[in-house]
Write an enzyme that holds these catalytic residues in place. Structure first.
Site, PDB file in Angstrom:
ATOM      1  N   CYS A   2       0.862  -1.172   0.000  1.00  0.00           N
ATOM      2  CA  CYS A   2       0.000   0.000   0.000  1.00  0.00           C
ATOM      3  C   CYS A   2       0.903   1.228   0.000  1.00  0.00           C
ATOM      4  CB  CYS A   2      -0.877   0.000   1.244  1.00  0.00           C
ATOM      5  SG  CYS A   2      -1.690  -1.563   1.533  1.00  0.00           S
ATOM      6  N   ARG A  27       0.876   1.624  -6.589  1.00  0.00           N
ATOM      7  CA  ARG A  27       1.173   0.521  -5.658  1.00  0.00           C
ATOM      8  C   ARG A  27      -0.083  -0.167  -5.129  1.00  0.00           C
ATOM      9  NH1 ARG A  27       6.122   0.323  -3.001  1.00  0.00           N
ATOM     10  NH2 ARG A  27       5.043  -0.725  -1.318  1.00  0.00           N
ATOM     11  N   TRP A  74      -3.898  -1.603  -0.999  1.00  0.00           N
ATOM     12  CA  TRP A  74      -3.944  -2.827  -1.818  1.00  0.00           C
ATOM     13  C   TRP A  74      -4.305  -3.901  -0.808  1.00  0.00           C
ATOM     14  CZ3 TRP A  74      -3.433  -4.656  -6.745  1.00  0.00           C
ATOM     15  CH2 TRP A  74      -3.067  -5.973  -6.905  1.00  0.00           C
ATOM     16  N   ASN A 100       1.272  -0.104   6.417  1.00  0.00           N
ATOM     17  CA  ASN A 100       1.644  -1.001   5.311  1.00  0.00           C
ATOM     18  C   ASN A 100       2.231  -2.239   5.936  1.00  0.00           C
ATOM     19  OD1 ASN A 100       1.013   0.894   3.458  1.00  0.00           O
ATOM     20  ND2 ASN A 100       3.094   1.183   2.688  1.00  0.00           N
ATOM     21  N   GLY A 101       1.991  -3.394   5.320  1.00  0.00           N
ATOM     22  CA  GLY A 101       2.590  -4.634   5.822  1.00  0.00           C
ATOM     23  C   GLY A 101       1.522  -5.564   6.349  1.00  0.00           C
ATOM     24  N   GLU A 481       8.762 -21.319 -18.362  1.00  0.00           N
ATOM     25  CA  GLU A 481       8.561 -19.953 -17.889  1.00  0.00           C
ATOM     26  C   GLU A 481       9.667 -19.032 -18.432  1.00  0.00           C
ATOM     27  OE1 GLU A 481       6.329 -18.218 -16.881  1.00  0.00           O
ATOM     28  OE2 GLU A 481       7.228 -16.509 -15.894  1.00  0.00           O
ATOM     29  N   LYS A 485       9.096 -15.756 -20.866  1.00  0.00           N
ATOM     30  CA  LYS A 485       9.587 -14.406 -20.511  1.00  0.00           C
ATOM     31  C   LYS A 485      10.374 -13.816 -21.666  1.00  0.00           C
ATOM     32  CE  LYS A 485       7.676 -13.723 -17.934  1.00  0.00           C
ATOM     33  NZ  LYS A 485       6.658 -14.149 -17.048  1.00  0.00           N
ATOM     34  N   GLU A 488       8.017 -12.845 -24.581  1.00  0.00           N
ATOM     35  CA  GLU A 488       7.158 -11.706 -24.249  1.00  0.00           C
ATOM     36  C   GLU A 488       7.849 -10.364 -24.350  1.00  0.00           C
ATOM     37  OE1 GLU A 488       4.262 -11.973 -20.599  1.00  0.00           O
ATOM     38  OE2 GLU A 488       6.071 -13.124 -20.229  1.00  0.00           O
ATOM     39  N   HIS A 504      13.282 -36.701 -30.233  1.00  0.00           N
ATOM     40  CA  HIS A 504      12.090 -37.155 -30.950  1.00  0.00           C
ATOM     41  C   HIS A 504      11.635 -36.131 -31.981  1.00  0.00           C
ATOM     42  CE1 HIS A 504      11.825 -40.610 -28.355  1.00  0.00           C
ATOM     43  NE2 HIS A 504      12.061 -39.797 -27.325  1.00  0.00           N
ATOM     44  N   LYS A 603      -2.066  -6.549 -19.081  1.00  0.00           N
ATOM     45  CA  LYS A 603      -1.788  -7.136 -17.764  1.00  0.00           C
ATOM     46  C   LYS A 603      -2.902  -8.081 -17.333  1.00  0.00           C
ATOM     47  CE  LYS A 603       0.697  -7.739 -14.149  1.00  0.00           C
ATOM     48  NZ  LYS A 603       1.845  -8.630 -14.342  1.00  0.00           N
TER      49      LYS A 603
HETATM   50  C1  F6R Z   1       3.159 -13.580 -18.524  1.00  0.00           C
HETATM   51  C2  F6R Z   1       1.901 -13.241 -17.910  1.00  0.00           C
HETATM   52  C3  F6R Z   1       0.679 -13.940 -18.388  1.00  0.00           C
HETATM   53  C4  F6R Z   1      -0.265 -14.217 -17.218  1.00  0.00           C
HETATM   54  C5  F6R Z   1      -1.592 -14.788 -17.743  1.00  0.00           C
HETATM   55  C6  F6R Z   1      -2.527 -15.145 -16.614  1.00  0.00           C
HETATM   56  O1  F6R Z   1       4.208 -12.860 -17.985  1.00  0.00           O
HETATM   57  O2  F6R Z   1       1.829 -12.408 -17.059  1.00  0.00           O
HETATM   58  O3  F6R Z   1       0.995 -15.113 -19.073  1.00  0.00           O
HETATM   59  O4  F6R Z   1       0.346 -15.115 -16.359  1.00  0.00           O
HETATM   60  O5  F6R Z   1      -2.211 -13.859 -18.574  1.00  0.00           O
HETATM   61  O6  F6R Z   1      -2.838 -14.019 -15.865  1.00  0.00           O
HETATM   62  P1  F6R Z   1      -3.442 -14.150 -14.414  1.00  0.00           P
HETATM   63  O7  F6R Z   1      -2.412 -14.784 -13.559  1.00  0.00           O
HETATM   64  O8  F6R Z   1      -3.766 -12.755 -14.006  1.00  0.00           O
HETATM   65  O9  F6R Z   1      -4.659 -15.024 -14.546  1.00  0.00           O
END
Ligand code: F6R
Length: 608
Positions: A2, A27, A74, A100-101, A481, A485, A488, A504, A603
């Site tokens: 927060c 935040r 938050w 916060n915390g 993963e 990354k 992306e 294979h 996001k």
């Molecule tokens: C990759 C990324 C996405 C999310 C995916 C699911 O860096 O952020 O692949 O992981 O869109 O999003 P959430 O977790 O919000 O359901």
């Protein structure tokens, strides 16, 4: 997570607090509020929603006064709502606190105070603080704050004002950031420097358990024993943009560096040596756990990759069969789910359309649903039967980093919780795993200190068009993963393969100079992984390996190797992903990509 701002001086506090909060809204933004003392009375205005809602209320009903505290929230404990918003006050309305915390022992403290006649309005851990200060107040606010803090366990940065001593602002922190700004006859507190950068550039950076007492006449910083501490003023030279990112160039880099803290936060109060695993928002009983015939873990993207780790660890520790699937596939493939199946959905945002659809479908088929999410009050948290929050705090960069590691921690916690309830592991083994987990924040910190090698490797590879990520077992899940990354944020094509699968088909793509990132942290699969590395080496690949300290025989087989601090291989994913995040980041920066906002991505994916 927060944001906190506080002011004491000669100017009107309200606009200074709100202006500071606007700088912190990134935040946390589910509610906001201010408390101001004027003519000996405490005025609190707070409300759910964005800061704009608070601004509107303050426009209609302005609050006068030259000392106050403000907060943007938050949610961690309790849904976003007016009553759960900060500042919180004691029952008499004479002491107000922003925090916060997380106060780990708030339930015990609340029970004690309730027995003494205190009544609580909110579901927050924070409300305990003004009540506790009230309990200890015997004519000295600083003394009461010191006593209250001595009873609090967990992490906190708090600002306190009281009508009992209306010329005083008291603040303290432990494991949660807090700075004190020094102006001309005025002082500020803030959880982050950007909040006060328009007011002053001279700050004290507080250390744990340093108590700051501010009046318009001066400031003193005290120990718990009330001894004065002499501190140097730090002059901030960053601009506002850099300050928001904590001095880092991008939010993603900041969030990568926050990982030791969020790993710790997510384990807080849940993993305690010698005590059963404590999952406060999970009500599934021992009998219900014993009745589970199958678990489905369903998620999208990075959260799905955390689910793949979940499958390995739940099967290994709790001996329950687990299937892991991508939400957009699962929802249309008519899976066999019923009251004997448990569905675990993982979603950072808690709003992903496909994941939410799976949750609803599972419930319609009478499956119990556990949601692992980072957002209190999100759709999945409201609709699931049980919730395990990942306490990663707001993740701003589109590419997920810190949320992913907290999802991994959640998977380990669930696996151990089931193992404990099903008694599939001896208690000593559970204790061993708990202790190994508690070491992870320090191990992650160690990995972050060793960035040079990653940078060197990235400067040799950023112009490549393709890369391969290989691993076996848990390493394969992390390879997926790492590869995501890279795609992306750097727009480099990459593939992750289970190393044994290479021959294979995909090995046909390996030629002289092909970049291969090989993960070899799983000791029981180490020799097999080395054989797979040899297969690509003989075809000319340039191999960069990740291995645990001590496994240096790998050096003979690869072009370069980065050693990770020794951990139990079961937990290696939590630290092996960090160099992969840093590698993608470093490559993206060298390619001048928009790291925090990669093209075509959002996001939160709330559409199908
Ligand atoms: C990759 C990324 C996405 C999310 C995916 C699911 O860096 O952020 O692949 O992981 O869109 O999003 P959430 O977790 O919000 O359901």
């Amino acid at each position: 997570m927060c944001g906190i701002v506080g002011y004491i001086g000669k100017r009107q506090a309200s606009s200074i607090l709100v202006e500071g909060l606007t700088k912190l809204e990134y935040r946390g933004y589910d509610s906001a509020g201010v408390a101001i003392i004027h003519n000996g009375c405490l005025d609190v205005t707070k409300c759910k929603g964005r800061l704009a809602n608070l601004e509107k209320r303050l426009e209609i009903n302005p609050i006068e006064g030259t000392m106050g505290i403000g907060h943007t929230r938050w949610a961690t404990h309790g849904e976003p709502s007016d009553v759960n918003s900060h500042p919180h006050t004691n029952q008499k309305g004479t002491i107000s606190v922003v925090h916060n915390g997380i106060i780990e022992n708030y339930i015990q403290l609340r029970e004690k105070l309730t027995k003494k006649g205190y009544k609580f309005l909110s579901e927050t851990d924070t409300e305990i603080i003004p009540q506790l200060i009230d309990y200890y107040y015997k004519g000295d606010l600083v003394e009461a704050v010191i006593k209250a803090v001595s009873k609090m366990e967990g992490s906190y940065a708090i600002g306190v004002i009281s009508t009992y001593e209306p010329d005083k602002l008291v603040a303290v922190r432990k494991d949660s950031p807090m700075v004190v700004g020094v102006g001309d006859g005025e002082y500020f507190i803030a959880s982050d420097i950007p909040a006060i950068l328009n007011q002053t550039r001279d700050v004290y950076l507080l250390d744990d358990k340093e108590f700051v007492v501010m009046t318009t006449d001066g400031i003193s910083i005290l120990t718990e024993e009330k001894e004065e501490i002499q501190k140097e003023i730090y002059h901030v030279t960053w601009n506002t943009d850099a300050a928001e990112k904590g001095g880092y160039e991008h939010f993603m880099l900041k969030e990568i560096h926050e990982q030791p803290k969020v790993i710790k936060d997510t384990m807080l109060s849940r993993i305690i040596p010698g005590k059963p695993i404590n999952l406060d928002k999970i009500s599934i009983t021992k009998e219900q756990i014993k009745d589970i015939e199958k678990i489905f873990i369903v998620a999208c993207g990075t959260a799905y990759h955390a689910g793949v780790i979940g499958k390995y660890v739940i099967e290994k520790l709790a001996r329950i069969p687990v299937e892991v699937d991508i939400a957009s596939e699962f929802r249309y493939r008519k899976p066999i789910i019923n009251e004997k199946t448990l569905v675990i959905v993982i979603s950072q945002s808690g709003e992903t359309a496909d994941t939410l659809a799976v949750l609803r479908d599972a419930k319609a088929h009478k499956s119990r649903v556990i949601a692992v999410t980072n957002v209190v009050g999100s759709s999945v948290s409201r609709e699931a039967d049980d919730v395990l929050y990942t306490w990663a705090g707001p993740e701003i960069a589109v590419a997920s980093t810190k949320a992913y590691v907290t999802q991994l921690i959640a998977m380990y916690i669930i696996a151990l919780f089931f193992a404990e309830n099903k008694q599939t592991l001896y208690q000593e083994k559970i204790e061993y795993y708990k202790n190994a987990m508690l070491e992870l924040p320090n191990k992650a910190e160690e990995v972050l200190k060793n960035k040079e090698q990653i940078q060197k490797f990235s400067s040799k590879t950023y112009m490549y068009k393709d890369m391969f990520y290989l691993g076996r077992g848990l390493d394969y899940a992390v390879a997926m993963e790492g590869s995501l990354k890279l795609k992306e944020i750097s727009y480099i094509h990459s593939e992750a393969y289970a190393a044994g699968e290479l021959k294979h088909g995909p090995i046909a793509l390996i030629e002289k100079g092909t970049i291969v990132i090989a993960l070899a942290t799983q000791e029981d699969l180490f020799e097999k992984m080395v054989s797979n590395i040899k297969e690509v080496k003989t075809r000319g690949a340039n191999v960069f390996a990740l291995a645990l300290e001590g496994n240096d025989t790998i050096e003979k087989t690869v072009d370069s190797v980065l050693y990770l601090p020794k951990v139990d291989p079961l937990f290696a994913p939590v630290i092996s992903v960090i160099p992969l995040q840093l590698l993608s980041y470093s490559i993206a920066v060298q390619k001048a990509c928009d790291v925090d906002k990669p093209r075509n991505l959002a996001k939160s994916v709330t559409v199908e």
